[in-house]
Design an enzyme around this catalytic site. Sequence first.
Site, PDB file in Angstrom:
ATOM      1  CB  SER A 190      -0.958  -0.044   1.198  1.00  0.00           C
ATOM      2  OG  SER A 190      -1.962   0.931   1.085  1.00  0.00           O
ATOM      3  CG  ASP A 284      -6.089  -2.727  -4.260  1.00  0.00           C
ATOM      4  OD1 ASP A 284      -6.793  -2.328  -3.320  1.00  0.00           O
ATOM      5  OD2 ASP A 284      -4.929  -2.316  -4.468  1.00  0.00           O
ATOM      6  CG  HIS A 318      -5.269  -2.565  -0.457  1.00  0.00           C
ATOM      7  ND1 HIS A 318      -4.588  -2.040  -1.532  1.00  0.00           N
ATOM      8  CD2 HIS A 318      -4.793  -1.926   0.645  1.00  0.00           C
ATOM      9  CE1 HIS A 318      -3.727  -1.116  -1.099  1.00  0.00           C
ATOM     10  NE2 HIS A 318      -3.825  -1.037   0.209  1.00  0.00           N
TER      11      HIS A 318
END
Length: 378
Positions: A190, A284, A318
């Site tokens: 991320s 995601d 994600h």
Amino acid sequence: MGAPRVRLVPGGRSLWDEPLGLAVEGLGPRQEVTLRAALQDEAGEDFEARLLKRDVRSPFRLRLDVLEGHGPLPGRLLARAEHERCFLGPGVARLPLRHGRLRATLFLPPGDGPFPGIIDLYGTGGGLPEYRACLLANHGFATLALAYYNYEDLPKEMTEFHLEYFEEAVNYMLEHPQVKGPGVGLLGISKGGELCVSMASFLKGITATVVINGAVANVGAVLRYKDITIPPLGFDRKRLKIDKSGLVDIVDTLNNPLEGPNQQSLIPLEKADSCFLFIVGKDDRNWRSEFFAIEGAKRLLAHGKEKPEIICYEGAGHYIEPPYFPMCEASMHLLVGSTVIWGGEPKAHSEAQVDAWQKIQAFFHKYLSSNQSEPSKL
């Protein structure tokens, strides 16, 4: 036929990322049973929401129950087994680090070394997660879990970051006698993945970079390095979507970094001397990770750099974590200020975590070490 019992392989204890075999023995033909797993967190409570590991020195305690019959109400308990899932393997050293401005924890594998070195970064949650770095040390990597905000005396808010701080971490690893040069690896997810792209683009001594669902544009905070300033990519809150359960979908909120002034937020990864591996969850819901990975590859190839490896996982969301962590479907996003969905289908996401973990280790071994270290076992 004896009483039912649960057999686990290995029995007693295992490392968290080690497969755990399970069999129920002593049942009758076509006997209907329910298998239920429970896990106690560090407070001794049964896990029910997002699972985090805060103290790698203690194991998670896993309980497996075999219950009679099927149905919403639990039947009679037929058999039970307990098992410890550990993070800190035998002989692995955990060394809290307060060196200059650095706030981190260094994990060193057992043995004489030197070992291939990795710097590990997490995302917008901040703090100092250690579990992934600890698990990598079990597999022969000297790994630095690096905090960069919202921890001790580091900045509390994600407003701007200075790459000089991360450069200090790179230099620390390059100078450490237990770290095998000539370069180090970077692993980030991320926002941490995006910061790894920035580090590889501007800093020396980085050989291999793994980006898990990251971006190739600067997001969320101003990035500074010497006389260079990269603004954060713009976004539009009007593009937020609310699903029927009240959770927020933010996947379309960021502006396109290829258009107009938004191009100022692009990270010049074509300057990097590192090899890249992009791990992408195709579901995601945080941002368009596949788009960012493909755009990064285009920029590298256009400048004559080595083609990065891109691995896409259908049905993965994600938060692609180490193996056997449950999928995090939704949680509070500190920048958005709401509970957002992260995407993913549980089975596909879990399988992606197992496969990605092996691919990440193979990538780092390829570029950081010519001879692979054997993982420690419990």
